[in-house]
Scaffold this active site. Sequence first.
Site, PDB file in Angstrom:
ATOM      1  N   VAL A  73      -2.114 -78.437 -15.888  1.00  0.00           N
ATOM      2  CA  VAL A  73      -1.753 -77.061 -15.569  1.00  0.00           C
ATOM      3  C   VAL A  73      -0.267 -76.875 -15.845  1.00  0.00           C
ATOM      4  O   VAL A  73       0.565 -77.617 -15.363  1.00  0.00           O
ATOM      5  CB  VAL A  73      -2.047 -76.751 -14.092  1.00  0.00           C
ATOM      6  CG1 VAL A  73      -1.630 -75.347 -13.754  1.00  0.00           C
ATOM      7  CG2 VAL A  73      -3.512 -76.968 -13.791  1.00  0.00           C
ATOM      8  N   GLU A  74       0.065 -75.914 -16.632  1.00  0.00           N
ATOM      9  CA  GLU A  74       1.460 -75.556 -16.899  1.00  0.00           C
ATOM     10  C   GLU A  74       1.650 -74.117 -16.461  1.00  0.00           C
ATOM     11  O   GLU A  74       0.717 -73.474 -15.982  1.00  0.00           O
ATOM     12  CB  GLU A  74       1.775 -75.717 -18.398  1.00  0.00           C
ATOM     13  CG  GLU A  74       1.670 -77.142 -18.907  1.00  0.00           C
ATOM     14  CD  GLU A  74       2.698 -78.082 -18.295  1.00  0.00           C
ATOM     15  OE1 GLU A  74       3.730 -77.615 -17.789  1.00  0.00           O
ATOM     16  OE2 GLU A  74       2.463 -79.286 -18.308  1.00  0.00           O
TER      17      GLU A  74
END
Length: 172
Positions: A2-3
């Site tokens: 997840v960014e």
Amino acid sequence: MVEGPGCKLKGERLARLKGQRVVRAQWGRSPGKEPSEGSGTEQEDRTSGKLEKSDVFVGLPLSNVEALGKELFVYFGDTCLRVHFGMNGSVVIKSHKNKTFQKTSQPILTLTLTVDSVSFHDCTIQIRSSSACHDKYLQLRHLDVCSPHFSLSDAARTVCCHGDRMLCDVLL
């Protein structure tokens, strides 16, 4: 992994649920160690003196959602959930018609809303003041590349202020 863009997309999906009230909040397992005292992850039940995190949100409407980098702020009136998805976190939204969640890990928190259910998996969740979270969002949104308020000149100036630190450390 997840960014920031993934967090922003999760926030946009959750924002569609604005106005729905929390019918039930069920806390599951905690990733890693138990939260430390005063970390903002517990709320005290004033009648019994016990820590009751579940009751804090019951009856409150989901009023707003904001993403800032890898942090997601989910607002319920004066109370806010600060969610950090780490390396593998996720959020699953299901309507009550299909209550089974497909995620293999046990949820950290499941919120049953008036129409939908939301479960947070493999993430860190803290209960914080809505005003403190919103202030942080307003203060830093110009440094978030996913924000419509992003300012390249402000971001470059902030990076340059860290002098001898490695760029990768400054960006994190």
